[in-house]
Design a protein around this motif. Structure first.
Motif, PDB file in Angstrom:
ATOM      1  N   VAL A   1      -6.608  52.138 -45.570  1.00 38.00           N
ATOM      2  CA  VAL A   1      -6.139  50.797 -45.224  1.00 38.00           C
ATOM      3  C   VAL A   1      -4.655  50.795 -44.848  1.00 38.00           C
ATOM      4  O   VAL A   1      -4.051  49.727 -44.673  1.00 38.00           O
ATOM      5  N   THR A   2      -4.061  51.952 -44.692  1.00 43.25           N
ATOM      6  CA  THR A   2      -2.644  52.070 -44.356  1.00 43.25           C
ATOM      7  C   THR A   2      -2.334  51.377 -43.032  1.00 43.25           C
ATOM      8  O   THR A   2      -3.022  51.584 -42.035  1.00 43.25           O
ATOM      9  N   ARG A   3      -1.278  50.576 -43.049  1.00 38.31           N
ATOM     10  CA  ARG A   3      -0.869  49.832 -41.863  1.00 38.31           C
ATOM     11  C   ARG A   3       0.360  50.483 -41.227  1.00 38.31           C
ATOM     12  O   ARG A   3       1.179  51.078 -41.913  1.00 38.31           O
ATOM     13  N   ILE A   4       0.452  50.364 -39.912  1.00 39.94           N
ATOM     14  CA  ILE A   4       1.666  50.747 -39.182  1.00 39.94           C
ATOM     15  C   ILE A   4       2.458  49.455 -38.949  1.00 39.94           C
ATOM     16  O   ILE A   4       1.956  48.525 -38.319  1.00 39.94           O
TER      17      ILE A   4
ATOM     18  N   ALA B   1       1.748  51.301 -46.270  1.00 37.66           N
ATOM     19  CA  ALA B   1       2.258  51.017 -44.924  1.00 37.66           C
ATOM     20  C   ALA B   1       3.271  52.074 -44.508  1.00 37.66           C
ATOM     21  O   ALA B   1       4.018  52.601 -45.334  1.00 37.66           O
ATOM     22  N   ILE B   2       3.288  52.356 -43.223  1.00 38.31           N
ATOM     23  CA  ILE B   2       4.249  53.282 -42.628  1.00 38.31           C
ATOM     24  C   ILE B   2       5.130  52.486 -41.675  1.00 38.31           C
ATOM     25  O   ILE B   2       4.630  51.687 -40.874  1.00 38.31           O
ATOM     26  N   PHE B   3       6.435  52.702 -41.769  1.00 38.61           N
ATOM     27  CA  PHE B   3       7.395  52.031 -40.909  1.00 38.61           C
ATOM     28  C   PHE B   3       8.036  53.078 -39.995  1.00 38.61           C
ATOM     29  O   PHE B   3       9.089  53.637 -40.312  1.00 38.61           O
ATOM     30  N   PRO B   4       7.407  53.394 -38.858  1.00 39.37           N
ATOM     31  CA  PRO B   4       7.949  54.419 -37.955  1.00 39.37           C
ATOM     32  C   PRO B   4       9.346  54.053 -37.474  1.00 39.37           C
ATOM     33  O   PRO B   4       9.635  52.892 -37.196  1.00 39.37           O
TER      34      PRO B   4
ATOM     35  N   ILE C   1      -1.028  62.754 -52.121  1.00 35.26           N
ATOM     36  CA  ILE C   1      -0.680  62.605 -53.534  1.00 35.26           C
ATOM     37  C   ILE C   1       0.293  61.477 -53.819  1.00 35.26           C
ATOM     38  O   ILE C   1       0.282  60.912 -54.912  1.00 35.26           O
ATOM     39  N   ALA C   2       1.176  61.106 -52.885  1.00 33.57           N
ATOM     40  CA  ALA C   2       2.197  60.102 -53.199  1.00 33.57           C
ATOM     41  C   ALA C   2       1.601  58.727 -53.490  1.00 33.57           C
ATOM     42  O   ALA C   2       2.203  57.929 -54.208  1.00 33.57           O
ATOM     43  N   HIS C   3       0.414  58.451 -52.917  1.00 34.55           N
ATOM     44  CA  HIS C   3      -0.252  57.176 -53.197  1.00 34.55           C
ATOM     45  C   HIS C   3      -1.706  57.285 -52.758  1.00 34.55           C
ATOM     46  O   HIS C   3      -2.135  58.305 -52.205  1.00 34.55           O
ATOM     47  N   ASP C   4      -2.486  56.239 -53.034  1.00 36.25           N
ATOM     48  CA  ASP C   4      -3.884  56.185 -52.624  1.00 36.25           C
ATOM     49  C   ASP C   4      -3.987  55.260 -51.417  1.00 36.25           C
ATOM     50  O   ASP C   4      -3.842  54.039 -51.541  1.00 36.25           O
ATOM     51  N   PRO C   5      -4.233  55.815 -50.223  1.00 35.80           N
ATOM     52  CA  PRO C   5      -4.243  54.992 -49.006  1.00 35.80           C
ATOM     53  C   PRO C   5      -5.466  54.113 -48.847  1.00 35.80           C
ATOM     54  O   PRO C   5      -5.585  53.403 -47.841  1.00 35.80           O
ATOM     55  N   THR C   6      -6.380  54.132 -49.820  1.00 32.79           N
ATOM     56  CA  THR C   6      -7.576  53.287 -49.731  1.00 32.79           C
ATOM     57  C   THR C   6      -7.450  52.013 -50.558  1.00 32.79           C
ATOM     58  O   THR C   6      -8.351  51.175 -50.536  1.00 32.79           O
TER      59      THR C   6
ATOM     60  N   ARG D   1       5.636  56.830 -34.639  1.00 31.25           N
ATOM     61  CA  ARG D   1       4.503  55.898 -34.548  1.00 31.25           C
ATOM     62  C   ARG D   1       3.264  56.599 -33.980  1.00 31.25           C
ATOM     63  O   ARG D   1       2.149  56.414 -34.495  1.00 31.25           O
ATOM     64  N   ARG D   2       3.460  57.422 -32.973  1.00 29.84           N
ATOM     65  CA  ARG D   2       2.341  58.130 -32.361  1.00 29.84           C
ATOM     66  C   ARG D   2       1.708  59.100 -33.359  1.00 29.84           C
ATOM     67  O   ARG D   2       0.475  59.155 -33.495  1.00 29.84           O
ATOM     68  N   VAL D   3       2.527  59.848 -34.076  1.00 30.09           N
ATOM     69  CA  VAL D   3       2.012  60.829 -35.024  1.00 30.09           C
ATOM     70  C   VAL D   3       1.316  60.144 -36.195  1.00 30.09           C
ATOM     71  O   VAL D   3       0.236  60.561 -36.625  1.00 30.09           O
ATOM     72  N   ALA D   4       1.913  59.079 -36.722  1.00 31.83           N
ATOM     73  CA  ALA D   4       1.317  58.372 -37.852  1.00 31.83           C
ATOM     74  C   ALA D   4      -0.023  57.752 -37.472  1.00 31.83           C
ATOM     75  O   ALA D   4      -1.007  57.844 -38.221  1.00 31.83           O
ATOM     76  N   THR D   5      -0.080  57.129 -36.306  1.00 35.86           N
ATOM     77  CA  THR D   5      -1.321  56.511 -35.859  1.00 35.86           C
ATOM     78  C   THR D   5      -2.415  57.556 -35.669  1.00 35.86           C
ATOM     79  O   THR D   5      -3.569  57.353 -36.083  1.00 35.86           O
TER      80      THR D   5
END
Length: 218
Positions: free
Chosen positions: A170-173, A140-143, A119-124, A149-153
């Motif tokens: 399209v979310t980037r790490i 984007a996620i900034f671990p 809900i916080a944003h549209d990752p596409t 980083r492992r969990v987000a990926t």
């Protein structure tokens, strides 16, 4: 937020959160919790997430139980360009982000990611969110460590397999230092409840979070 948007006068905050029918773009996407999560720890932890205008992102995560504080800011560029006027040029490498300080005994990193994707944003949406365009509005996620980083990926891969969205995620790490935004951007949702952008885009988002995740809402 639209680049021309300016703060309006102060008004009541939580009392002005009526039930709002969320536009289609501001409804929670049903997704499973992450199969992996960051476990352990008694001290406060930090998550840094980018998902479009930080006004709405901040308000959503401020509404989550176990979150101690949320600060709007920038990440992905240098300290010298971490200000609104330069980030608005879309040439600094920064993304608008929120820095979430949370109690891992009350809410996990994986749960924050579930709210982020649902809900916080549209990752596409690539380099945009809703009416806002440009790489500063990227997903984007900034671990903050290897575990995050492992969990987000893993969660991005897991959600990709669910086909919850018609388009690919399209979310980037990414890596980058967090720099707080100007004071005028902090708590913007609560201080400016009648601002047209807040009314159109962010109040429906917060209402949708509360409707979809009542067990997480404070």
């Amino acid at each position: 937020m639209l680049k021309w948007a300016l703060p309006l006068g102060l008004a009541g905050a939580a009392a002005l959160l009526p039930a709002i029918a969320a536009p289609a773009a501001e409804r929670a996407v049903p997704i499973p919790p992450p199969a992996q999560d960051v476990t352990g720890g008694k001290n406060q932890q930090v998550a840094v997430l980018a998902g479009g205008c930080f006004w709405g992102m901040e308000a959503v995560f401020q509404s989550v139980k176990g979150v101690h504080s949320v600060t709007s800011g920038y990440a992905g560029g240098t300290r010298s360009t971490a200000n609104y006027s330069k980030v608005s040029t879309e040439r600094t490498g920064h993304a608008e982000v929120v820095r979430i300080v949370y109690d891992p005994r009350k809410v996990s990193y994986g749960t924050l990611l579930r709210v982020y994707f649902s809900i916080a944003h549209d990752p596409t949406q690539l380099n945009r969110q809703g009416p806002d365009t440009g790489p500063s509005y990227r997903s984007a996620i900034f671990p903050q460590d290897d575990a995050q980083r492992r969990v987000a990926t893993a969660y991005i891969a897991q959600l990709g397999r669910t086909k919850a969205w018609a388009k690919p995620i399209v979310t980037r790490i990414e890596s980058g230092t967090f720099y707080p935004a100007e004071s005028s951007h902090q708590d913007f949702f609560w201080r400016n409840p009648t601002h047209p952008y807040i009314v159109r885009w962010d109040k429906p988002k917060v209402a949708a979070f509360r409707n979809a995740f009542p067990q997480l809402a404070n």
